[in-house]
Design a protein around this motif. Structure first.
Motif, PDB file in Angstrom:
ATOM      1  N   GLN A   1       0.835  -1.199   0.000  1.00  0.00           N
ATOM      2  CA  GLN A   1       0.000   0.000   0.000  1.00  0.00           C
ATOM      3  C   GLN A   1       0.872   1.251   0.000  1.00  0.00           C
ATOM      4  O   GLN A   1       0.571   2.228  -0.689  1.00  0.00           O
ATOM      5  CB  GLN A   1      -0.906  -0.012   1.230  1.00  0.00           C
ATOM      6  CG  GLN A   1      -1.824   1.177   1.318  1.00  0.00           C
ATOM      7  CD  GLN A   1      -2.714   1.128   2.552  1.00  0.00           C
ATOM      8  OE1 GLN A   1      -2.800   0.108   3.230  1.00  0.00           O
ATOM      9  NE2 GLN A   1      -3.358   2.218   2.854  1.00  0.00           N
ATOM     10  N   HIS A   2       1.965   1.227   0.734  1.00  0.00           N
ATOM     11  CA  HIS A   2       2.897   2.353   0.758  1.00  0.00           C
ATOM     12  C   HIS A   2       3.464   2.615  -0.650  1.00  0.00           C
ATOM     13  O   HIS A   2       3.555   3.767  -1.076  1.00  0.00           O
ATOM     14  CB  HIS A   2       4.033   2.081   1.747  1.00  0.00           C
ATOM     15  CG  HIS A   2       5.129   3.085   1.685  1.00  0.00           C
ATOM     16  ND1 HIS A   2       5.045   4.318   2.277  1.00  0.00           N
ATOM     17  CD2 HIS A   2       6.339   3.047   1.070  1.00  0.00           C
ATOM     18  CE1 HIS A   2       6.155   4.996   2.033  1.00  0.00           C
ATOM     19  NE2 HIS A   2       6.954   4.241   1.310  1.00  0.00           N
ATOM     20  N   ILE A   3       3.831   1.555  -1.342  1.00  0.00           N
ATOM     21  CA  ILE A   3       4.337   1.701  -2.714  1.00  0.00           C
ATOM     22  C   ILE A   3       3.289   2.360  -3.590  1.00  0.00           C
ATOM     23  O   ILE A   3       3.574   3.304  -4.330  1.00  0.00           O
ATOM     24  CB  ILE A   3       4.747   0.332  -3.299  1.00  0.00           C
ATOM     25  CG1 ILE A   3       5.980  -0.209  -2.585  1.00  0.00           C
ATOM     26  CG2 ILE A   3       5.004   0.439  -4.807  1.00  0.00           C
ATOM     27  CD1 ILE A   3       6.300  -1.649  -2.925  1.00  0.00           C
ATOM     28  N   PHE A   4       2.059   1.870  -3.513  1.00  0.00           N
ATOM     29  CA  PHE A   4       0.987   2.407  -4.348  1.00  0.00           C
ATOM     30  C   PHE A   4       0.724   3.880  -4.033  1.00  0.00           C
ATOM     31  O   PHE A   4       0.525   4.693  -4.930  1.00  0.00           O
ATOM     32  CB  PHE A   4      -0.286   1.590  -4.171  1.00  0.00           C
ATOM     33  CG  PHE A   4      -1.410   2.060  -5.043  1.00  0.00           C
ATOM     34  CD1 PHE A   4      -1.417   1.786  -6.395  1.00  0.00           C
ATOM     35  CD2 PHE A   4      -2.457   2.793  -4.505  1.00  0.00           C
ATOM     36  CE1 PHE A   4      -2.445   2.232  -7.207  1.00  0.00           C
ATOM     37  CE2 PHE A   4      -3.493   3.246  -5.301  1.00  0.00           C
ATOM     38  CZ  PHE A   4      -3.488   2.973  -6.669  1.00  0.00           C
TER      39      PHE A   4
ATOM     40  N   ASP B   1       4.099   5.984  -5.166  1.00  0.00           N
ATOM     41  CA  ASP B   1       4.516   5.923  -6.568  1.00  0.00           C
ATOM     42  C   ASP B   1       3.532   5.077  -7.365  1.00  0.00           C
ATOM     43  O   ASP B   1       3.917   4.171  -8.095  1.00  0.00           O
ATOM     44  CB  ASP B   1       5.932   5.356  -6.663  1.00  0.00           C
ATOM     45  CG  ASP B   1       6.601   5.622  -8.011  1.00  0.00           C
ATOM     46  OD1 ASP B   1       6.093   6.475  -8.775  1.00  0.00           O
ATOM     47  OD2 ASP B   1       7.620   4.982  -8.289  1.00  0.00           O
ATOM     48  N   GLY B   2       2.243   5.387  -7.227  1.00  0.00           N
ATOM     49  CA  GLY B   2       1.192   4.581  -7.840  1.00  0.00           C
ATOM     50  C   GLY B   2       1.306   4.427  -9.338  1.00  0.00           C
ATOM     51  O   GLY B   2       1.005   3.374  -9.891  1.00  0.00           O
ATOM     52  N   ALA B   3       1.755   5.484 -10.022  1.00  0.00           N
ATOM     53  CA  ALA B   3       1.866   5.409 -11.488  1.00  0.00           C
ATOM     54  C   ALA B   3       2.908   4.392 -11.930  1.00  0.00           C
ATOM     55  O   ALA B   3       2.825   3.852 -13.028  1.00  0.00           O
ATOM     56  CB  ALA B   3       2.219   6.790 -12.048  1.00  0.00           C
ATOM     57  N   ASN B   4       3.893   4.120 -11.056  1.00  0.00           N
ATOM     58  CA  ASN B   4       4.978   3.197 -11.403  1.00  0.00           C
ATOM     59  C   ASN B   4       5.007   1.967 -10.516  1.00  0.00           C
ATOM     60  O   ASN B   4       6.026   1.283 -10.450  1.00  0.00           O
ATOM     61  CB  ASN B   4       6.326   3.925 -11.293  1.00  0.00           C
ATOM     62  CG  ASN B   4       6.439   5.030 -12.303  1.00  0.00           C
ATOM     63  OD1 ASN B   4       6.264   4.823 -13.490  1.00  0.00           O
ATOM     64  ND2 ASN B   4       6.713   6.227 -11.829  1.00  0.00           N
ATOM     65  N   CYS B   5       3.899   1.661  -9.830  1.00  0.00           N
ATOM     66  CA  CYS B   5       3.932   0.577  -8.842  1.00  0.00           C
ATOM     67  C   CYS B   5       4.265  -0.784  -9.451  1.00  0.00           C
ATOM     68  O   CYS B   5       4.748  -1.661  -8.752  1.00  0.00           O
ATOM     69  CB  CYS B   5       2.635   0.513  -8.054  1.00  0.00           C
ATOM     70  SG  CYS B   5       1.186   0.151  -9.039  1.00  0.00           S
TER      71      CYS B   5
ATOM     72  N   SER C   1       8.495  -7.447  -5.024  1.00  0.00           N
ATOM     73  CA  SER C   1       7.716  -7.686  -3.807  1.00  0.00           C
ATOM     74  C   SER C   1       8.521  -7.220  -2.589  1.00  0.00           C
ATOM     75  O   SER C   1       9.715  -7.518  -2.490  1.00  0.00           O
ATOM     76  CB  SER C   1       7.415  -9.171  -3.695  1.00  0.00           C
ATOM     77  OG  SER C   1       6.680  -9.424  -2.537  1.00  0.00           O
ATOM     78  N   PRO C   2       7.894  -6.460  -1.671  1.00  0.00           N
ATOM     79  CA  PRO C   2       8.624  -5.998  -0.489  1.00  0.00           C
ATOM     80  C   PRO C   2       9.173  -7.170   0.321  1.00  0.00           C
ATOM     81  O   PRO C   2       8.518  -8.193   0.477  1.00  0.00           O
ATOM     82  CB  PRO C   2       7.562  -5.244   0.319  1.00  0.00           C
ATOM     83  CG  PRO C   2       6.494  -4.906  -0.654  1.00  0.00           C
ATOM     84  CD  PRO C   2       6.508  -5.998  -1.677  1.00  0.00           C
ATOM     85  N   ARG C   3      10.392  -7.016   0.820  1.00  0.00           N
ATOM     86  CA  ARG C   3      11.006  -8.038   1.666  1.00  0.00           C
ATOM     87  C   ARG C   3      10.923  -7.572   3.107  1.00  0.00           C
ATOM     88  O   ARG C   3      11.282  -6.444   3.421  1.00  0.00           O
ATOM     89  CB  ARG C   3      12.462  -8.234   1.254  1.00  0.00           C
ATOM     90  CG  ARG C   3      12.544  -8.768  -0.155  1.00  0.00           C
ATOM     91  CD  ARG C   3      13.949  -9.081  -0.550  1.00  0.00           C
ATOM     92  NE  ARG C   3      13.943  -9.510  -1.946  1.00  0.00           N
ATOM     93  CZ  ARG C   3      14.872  -9.217  -2.813  1.00  0.00           C
ATOM     94  NH1 ARG C   3      15.900  -8.503  -2.454  1.00  0.00           N
ATOM     95  NH2 ARG C   3      14.771  -9.637  -4.054  1.00  0.00           N
ATOM     96  N   LEU C   4      10.454  -8.456   3.969  1.00  0.00           N
ATOM     97  CA  LEU C   4      10.235  -8.080   5.364  1.00  0.00           C
ATOM     98  C   LEU C   4      11.182  -8.812   6.295  1.00  0.00           C
ATOM     99  O   LEU C   4      11.466  -9.994   6.120  1.00  0.00           O
ATOM    100  CB  LEU C   4       8.799  -8.387   5.777  1.00  0.00           C
ATOM    101  CG  LEU C   4       7.720  -7.630   5.007  1.00  0.00           C
ATOM    102  CD1 LEU C   4       6.348  -8.105   5.427  1.00  0.00           C
ATOM    103  CD2 LEU C   4       7.849  -6.153   5.235  1.00  0.00           C
ATOM    104  N   GLU C   5      11.646  -8.078   7.285  1.00  0.00           N
ATOM    105  CA  GLU C   5      12.494  -8.641   8.323  1.00  0.00           C
ATOM    106  C   GLU C   5      11.885  -8.231   9.661  1.00  0.00           C
ATOM    107  O   GLU C   5      11.666  -7.047   9.915  1.00  0.00           O
ATOM    108  CB  GLU C   5      13.902  -8.058   8.182  1.00  0.00           C
ATOM    109  CG  GLU C   5      14.846  -8.410   9.278  1.00  0.00           C
ATOM    110  CD  GLU C   5      16.160  -7.643   9.149  1.00  0.00           C
ATOM    111  OE1 GLU C   5      16.933  -7.728  10.119  1.00  0.00           O
ATOM    112  OE2 GLU C   5      16.404  -6.976   8.146  1.00  0.00           O
TER     113      GLU C   5
END
Length: 67
Positions: free
Chosen positions: A39-42, A45-49, A54-58
């Motif tokens: 959701q943060h990506i969208f 930078d929604g036009a270029n999402c 894929s986000p990597r989580l730690e």
């Protein structure tokens, strides 16, 4: 509540080239945190999402955030 460091990586095709950004999230589960990162990506930078991997989580402790 769990805390996550999300690594957000763009593809080379992105208008800014390949970049790596980090955000910190709190969520009950890793799946929910991944949705928040997407959701943060969208939202930022929604036009270029479509040019993001894929986000990597730690999972991290809260002390890492405030250190």
């Amino acid at each position: 509540m769990k805390y996550f460091k999300a690594t957000i990586i763009t593809n080379v095709d992105h208008e800014k080239g390949k970049t790596t950004n980090f955000i910190y999230l709190s969520s009950e589960t890793k799946i929910a945190a991944k949705k928040l990162a997407s959701q943060h990506i969208f939202e930022t930078d929604g036009a270029n999402c479509c040019f993001y991997k894929s986000p990597r989580l730690e999972e991290i402790s809260i002390f890492v955030i405030f250190a």
